[in-house]
Write an enzyme that holds these catalytic residues in place. Structure first.
Site, PDB file in Angstrom:
ATOM      1  N   GLY A  27       0.817  -1.204   0.000  1.00  0.00           N
ATOM      2  CA  GLY A  27       0.000   0.000   0.000  1.00  0.00           C
ATOM      3  C   GLY A  27       0.848   1.250   0.000  1.00  0.00           C
ATOM      4  O   GLY A  27       0.468   2.276  -0.579  1.00  0.00           O
ATOM      5  N   SER A  28       2.005   1.194   0.642  1.00  0.00           N
ATOM      6  CA  SER A  28       2.923   2.337   0.633  1.00  0.00           C
ATOM      7  C   SER A  28       3.383   2.640  -0.785  1.00  0.00           C
ATOM      8  O   SER A  28       3.449   3.807  -1.199  1.00  0.00           O
ATOM      9  CB  SER A  28       4.128   2.041   1.524  1.00  0.00           C
ATOM     10  OG  SER A  28       3.732   1.774   2.851  1.00  0.00           O
ATOM     11  N   TRP A  59      -0.867   7.701   8.508  1.00  0.00           N
ATOM     12  CA  TRP A  59       0.356   6.906   8.504  1.00  0.00           C
ATOM     13  C   TRP A  59       1.429   7.626   7.691  1.00  0.00           C
ATOM     14  O   TRP A  59       1.134   8.454   6.825  1.00  0.00           O
ATOM     15  CB  TRP A  59       0.060   5.524   7.919  1.00  0.00           C
ATOM     16  CG  TRP A  59       1.156   4.522   8.131  1.00  0.00           C
ATOM     17  CD1 TRP A  59       1.936   3.932   7.184  1.00  0.00           C
ATOM     18  CD2 TRP A  59       1.576   3.970   9.387  1.00  0.00           C
ATOM     19  NE1 TRP A  59       2.816   3.048   7.766  1.00  0.00           N
ATOM     20  CE2 TRP A  59       2.621   3.058   9.126  1.00  0.00           C
ATOM     21  CE3 TRP A  59       1.171   4.174  10.709  1.00  0.00           C
ATOM     22  CZ2 TRP A  59       3.269   2.337  10.129  1.00  0.00           C
ATOM     23  CZ3 TRP A  59       1.812   3.465  11.708  1.00  0.00           C
ATOM     24  CH2 TRP A  59       2.841   2.558  11.410  1.00  0.00           C
ATOM     25  N   GLU A 133      -6.509   1.492   4.895  1.00  0.00           N
ATOM     26  CA  GLU A 133      -7.083   0.909   6.113  1.00  0.00           C
ATOM     27  C   GLU A 133      -8.575   0.623   5.974  1.00  0.00           C
ATOM     28  O   GLU A 133      -9.191   0.164   6.937  1.00  0.00           O
ATOM     29  CB  GLU A 133      -6.891   1.870   7.293  1.00  0.00           C
ATOM     30  CG  GLU A 133      -5.447   2.091   7.674  1.00  0.00           C
ATOM     31  CD  GLU A 133      -5.290   3.129   8.777  1.00  0.00           C
ATOM     32  OE1 GLU A 133      -4.135   3.338   9.190  1.00  0.00           O
ATOM     33  OE2 GLU A 133      -6.297   3.719   9.213  1.00  0.00           O
ATOM     34  N   SER A 154      -4.308  -1.534   0.580  1.00  0.00           N
ATOM     35  CA  SER A 154      -3.235  -2.385   1.088  1.00  0.00           C
ATOM     36  C   SER A 154      -3.769  -3.775   1.391  1.00  0.00           C
ATOM     37  O   SER A 154      -4.889  -3.928   1.889  1.00  0.00           O
ATOM     38  CB  SER A 154      -2.633  -1.788   2.362  1.00  0.00           C
ATOM     39  OG  SER A 154      -1.720  -2.692   2.964  1.00  0.00           O
ATOM     40  N   HIS A 159      -4.230  -6.556   7.417  1.00  0.00           N
ATOM     41  CA  HIS A 159      -5.336  -5.760   6.898  1.00  0.00           C
ATOM     42  C   HIS A 159      -6.547  -6.647   6.576  1.00  0.00           C
ATOM     43  O   HIS A 159      -6.573  -7.829   6.888  1.00  0.00           O
ATOM     44  CB  HIS A 159      -4.870  -4.963   5.685  1.00  0.00           C
ATOM     45  CG  HIS A 159      -3.979  -3.818   6.058  1.00  0.00           C
ATOM     46  ND1 HIS A 159      -4.007  -2.603   5.412  1.00  0.00           N
ATOM     47  CD2 HIS A 159      -3.027  -3.681   7.022  1.00  0.00           C
ATOM     48  CE1 HIS A 159      -3.120  -1.775   5.945  1.00  0.00           C
ATOM     49  NE2 HIS A 159      -2.509  -2.416   6.929  1.00  0.00           N
ATOM     50  N   HIS A 186      10.200   0.100 -13.678  1.00  0.00           N
ATOM     51  CA  HIS A 186      11.342   0.765 -14.321  1.00  0.00           C
ATOM     52  C   HIS A 186      10.975   1.916 -15.246  1.00  0.00           C
ATOM     53  O   HIS A 186      11.862   2.501 -15.867  1.00  0.00           O
ATOM     54  CB  HIS A 186      12.196  -0.252 -15.095  1.00  0.00           C
ATOM     55  CG  HIS A 186      12.559  -1.463 -14.306  1.00  0.00           C
ATOM     56  ND1 HIS A 186      13.274  -1.401 -13.135  1.00  0.00           N
ATOM     57  CD2 HIS A 186      12.291  -2.783 -14.507  1.00  0.00           C
ATOM     58  CE1 HIS A 186      13.451  -2.623 -12.645  1.00  0.00           C
ATOM     59  NE2 HIS A 186      12.858  -3.479 -13.450  1.00  0.00           N
ATOM     60  N   ARG A 190       7.327  -1.933 -21.566  1.00  0.00           N
ATOM     61  CA  ARG A 190       7.180  -3.375 -21.803  1.00  0.00           C
ATOM     62  C   ARG A 190       5.760  -3.884 -21.588  1.00  0.00           C
ATOM     63  O   ARG A 190       5.224  -4.622 -22.413  1.00  0.00           O
ATOM     64  CB  ARG A 190       8.153  -4.155 -20.909  1.00  0.00           C
ATOM     65  CG  ARG A 190       8.083  -5.654 -21.125  1.00  0.00           C
ATOM     66  CD  ARG A 190       9.116  -6.388 -20.295  1.00  0.00           C
ATOM     67  NE  ARG A 190      10.484  -5.972 -20.644  1.00  0.00           N
ATOM     68  CZ  ARG A 190      11.571  -6.594 -20.177  1.00  0.00           C
ATOM     69  NH1 ARG A 190      11.442  -7.613 -19.342  1.00  0.00           N
ATOM     70  NH2 ARG A 190      12.757  -6.177 -20.531  1.00  0.00           N
ATOM     71  N   ASN A 218      10.915  -0.192  -9.176  1.00  0.00           N
ATOM     72  CA  ASN A 218      10.596  -1.610  -9.270  1.00  0.00           C
ATOM     73  C   ASN A 218       9.787  -1.966  -8.032  1.00  0.00           C
ATOM     74  O   ASN A 218      10.326  -2.296  -6.985  1.00  0.00           O
ATOM     75  CB  ASN A 218      11.843  -2.481  -9.352  1.00  0.00           C
ATOM     76  CG  ASN A 218      11.485  -3.960  -9.427  1.00  0.00           C
ATOM     77  OD1 ASN A 218      10.318  -4.316  -9.575  1.00  0.00           O
ATOM     78  ND2 ASN A 218      12.467  -4.817  -9.312  1.00  0.00           N
TER      79      ASN A 218
END
Length: 363
Positions: A27-28, A59, A133, A154, A159, A186, A190, A218
């Protein structure tokens, strides 16, 4: 990544009523890519110094991607009843430099998303949702995480659903979905379709597989996480139903408790956990209450990051912080929350109430 991740993206988006889903490794990372997409997309092109309104309670990874792209964080207080961003203060915080609102649905509870969306439209702002959340929450018949231009989710192991590690970004905007897909791996072309909105392809695999067009990362998920997610998303209705049933028990148990304020539900919360802001005889005694919980085997946490502006990391962030954030301060000093689950925990909830009463009585 492979066909399981692609299928999970489609099924997740369909379940929550969005056109496109892009899975990432957390989730970050979903928050990071959502912000990155607003910077690289020429229709929005957020630039260093542009202001983004954020709630003072959330958060860390709500804030860090904004700061890492040089955006100025404009903190506003939250509402003591819902613990979500105070919409009146959002209106007051808008300036000519404001470009976006990053709303957070805290602990399963939808913010006033319909109002926030109207404010965004009125002032030509982007609305983003950190819904990490609050998977499964609903407001006005619409899924939380789908009110804004993009919404993040997330599936970390603690969770609502779990792919062990994992995140998702939902959007109805095809160009953003393709930019997110490129940024995820990246910044290359592709995984993009031959006919895409990011960069034209030549038809030569040596070029199309190794052409870098956006400053990407990535943050790809694992194929196994996608396979697990497909099974998990089918269970969302029963998981949310179980959590909501526990919430009714929690609200009943604390309805007459003057020692704590519990979160007031907006729409249909998916009840990530049960918050308590200590009140009356327990105000200023959070450490004592937390110790009593721990001694009884009840795991306890602060309410997310409390008043985030009190953290030392603020010295690294370009931010506008009001002189007073009284509600966030109260949450910071007197707030805590305990977990929820989708199986019955009525007995445990009653035990928590007894602990609160015992501490309040000085026993």
């Amino acid at each position: 990544m492979g066909p399981e991740v692609a299928a999970y993206e489609r099924e997740f988006a369909q379940h929550f009523g969005a056109r496109f889903g892009v899975m990432v490794n957390s989730g970050s990372s979903a928050n990071l890519l959502a912000v990155a997409a607003l910077v690289v997309d020429p229709r929005f092109a957020l630039q260093r110094g542009d202001e983004v309104i954020v709630p003072a309670v959330s958060w860390a990874t709500t804030y860090f991607p904004l700061a890492q792209y040089g955006l100025k964080l404009v903190f506003v207080d939250v509402d003591i009843s819902t613990l979500n961003i105070d919409v009146a203060q959002v209106r007051e915080a808008i300036t000519p430099r404001t470009r976006a609102i990053f709303a957070v649905n805290l602990l399963g509870n939808p913010a006033e998303l319909t109002v926030l969306r109207s404010i965004a439209v009125e002032h030509d702002l982007v609305l983003l949702e950190d819904n990490c959340e609050s998977l499964g929450a609903m407001l006005d018949g619409k899924a939380a995480g789908t009110f804004g231009l993009m919404g993040t989710f997330s599936s970390f192991f603690s969770h609502h659903i779990s792919t062990m590690e994992g995140g998702m970004i939902l959007t109805d905007d095809e160009q953003l979905s393709q930019e997110l897909t490129s940024l995820r791996a990246h910044g290359w072309t592709r995984e993009l379709p031959d006919d895409n909105l990011v960069h034209s392809k030549s038809g030569d695999p040596l070029e199309d597989l190794f052409r870098f067009v956006l400053p990407g990362y990535n943050v790809r998920p694992l194929e196994m996480s996608g396979a697990i997610g497909r099974e998990q998303v089918r269970k969302v209705p029963s998981i949310v139903r179980g959590r909501r049933q526990n919430a009714e028990s929690f609200k009943d148990a604390f309805a007459d408790c003057e020692h704590v304020l519990i979160q007031e539900e907006r729409g249909e919360s998916s009840w990530f956990g049960f918050s308590m802001v200590l009140n009356g005889a327990l105000a200023g005694r959070r450490a004592e209450v937390a110790n009593a919980f721990r001694e009884a085997g009840v795991d306890v946490r602060p309410i997310v990051g409390g008043n985030f502006t009190k953290n030392p990391v603020m010295s690294y962030l370009d931010a506008i912080v009001p002189n007073d954030l009284p509600v966030a301060d109260r949450v910071h000093e007197d707030g805590l929350f305990i977990g929820n689950h989708h199986f019955p925990i009525n007995e445990q909830i009653r035990a928590v109430r007894k602990i609160v009463d015992r501490v309040a009585d000085g026993n």
